[in-house]
Motif scaffolding. Sequence first.
Motif: not given
Length: 536
Positions: A331-337
Amino acid sequence: MIAQIPWLTTIILLPLVAALAIPLIPDKEGKTARWYGLGVALADFALMIYAFWHQYDFQSSAFQLVEKYPWIPQLGLNWSVAVDGLSMPLVLLTGLINTLAIFAAWKVTNKPRLFYGLMLVLYSAQIGVFVAQDLLLFFLMWEIELVPVYLLISIWGGQKRRYAATKFILYTALASIFILVAAFAMAFSGDTVSFDMATLGMKQYPQVLELLVYAGFLIAFGVKLPIFPLHTWLPDAHGEASAPGSMILAGVLLKMGGYALIRINMEMLPDAHVVFAPVLAVLGVVNIIYGACCAFAQTNLKRRLAYSSIAHMGFVLIGIASYTEIGMSGAVLQMISHGLIAASLFFLSGVTYERTHTLMMDQMGGIAKLMPRTFALFTAGAMASLALPGMSGFVGELMVFLGIATSDVYSSSFKVVVVLLSAVGVILTPIYLLSMLRQVFYGKQSTQLHLDAIVPDVKPRELFITACLLLPIIGIGLYPKLATQTYDVKTVEVAAHARQFLPIVAKQQPSSLYSTIITAPTLANSQAASLVNIAE
């Protein structure tokens, strides 16, 4: 001596104080103002990189660079700021995208001093949201951010800019009321009155109050994320905002909603999260499918990308609902990406608009031969958005899928439905993105498209901005640890904290509405029993 420097306060206030000085700059054409704005943004970004590199411990999940000063004691308001693995990467993302957005606004000639001043105020408020540790301070920063966005859309937007700006401010300002009411409900619950997030997170709330507070926050943050059906302001705002405004809207503002759901709803209201987690998973699936279907129906380039953002934010909701470490990390990586990918696509849509003077895809076509480098960059951004392996979008979505699929909190049938329906959205994504590329760049040039006599391809400044976004997208895709190592320790802690409340709620609510889809987690019996005893 270095440890005593108020790093975060300086990082927050530098753009704000610099913005207040812009009216004093003797500048009629805007050249001095734009260099000034870019210099301040670069200085702030460099300052946060230096502070995090030298003062931040990536192996610690605790809050770091903590600063707390009494501000308005009569209201219980403290200037309390800190960063951890959840907020630190988003602060860096904010610094990068805001700096590039100011650089992207190089040709602004209409009221340039006001434009760059608003951009710097917005920059400051966004950082404040991610680092605030006092709920009133969080609300204050959340509200300050609304005004610059409204003005940036209403003054420098498209033909329907006032309608889009008014819709944006109505949705977000009304939703903010829920934050204020919920914050006061939490602060005045119990024997002590406090707005400190750590203190509020340790309080015990009545079950009904906690559920109502969670629902209030969910509405407020759901508008910002956005969650269906609270999303309708986003396509209008994106469709009318200038390219720099869209970069910030998609790259940073949407992430404020996802961040707040984890920081406040999940961390501070874990009992209510057990009840609402299946709802988040369902809403995530709806976002993915609805966003993808609506994107395919759009003929406006920026509106198609806006609905794409709605679909991609659905994966954040599913990751938050998964109760697994890999799901939370996804979820956090999806926000950054998505912040990087969306910023690059909206910037390139602005580049295309400058050459074609239209955003209607049915009026374009065949411009790949005239703008080959723009075509190549746009294709790379679209490939990242459709989760091509080797790019950051693929890693983020894969981790979310693994998180929900391996979760022992939900029944097998529920997980199968969530995964299959989400996969449908993943299949639809390349359809509408490849269709977009085909309409804009392939085929014959439309007779409705009137290009200038000389159509210059992407210029060095535009190439530099796009490269600054695409390089981390590819880097994270090839080596995800570049991003995950900054927050993994924290997401593991958040997932473990949320899971420890599952057996308690399972015993207290055996006839829960979600009893058919939530099963007791596969924790050791002794651990579950000890947790229940503690609760009793």
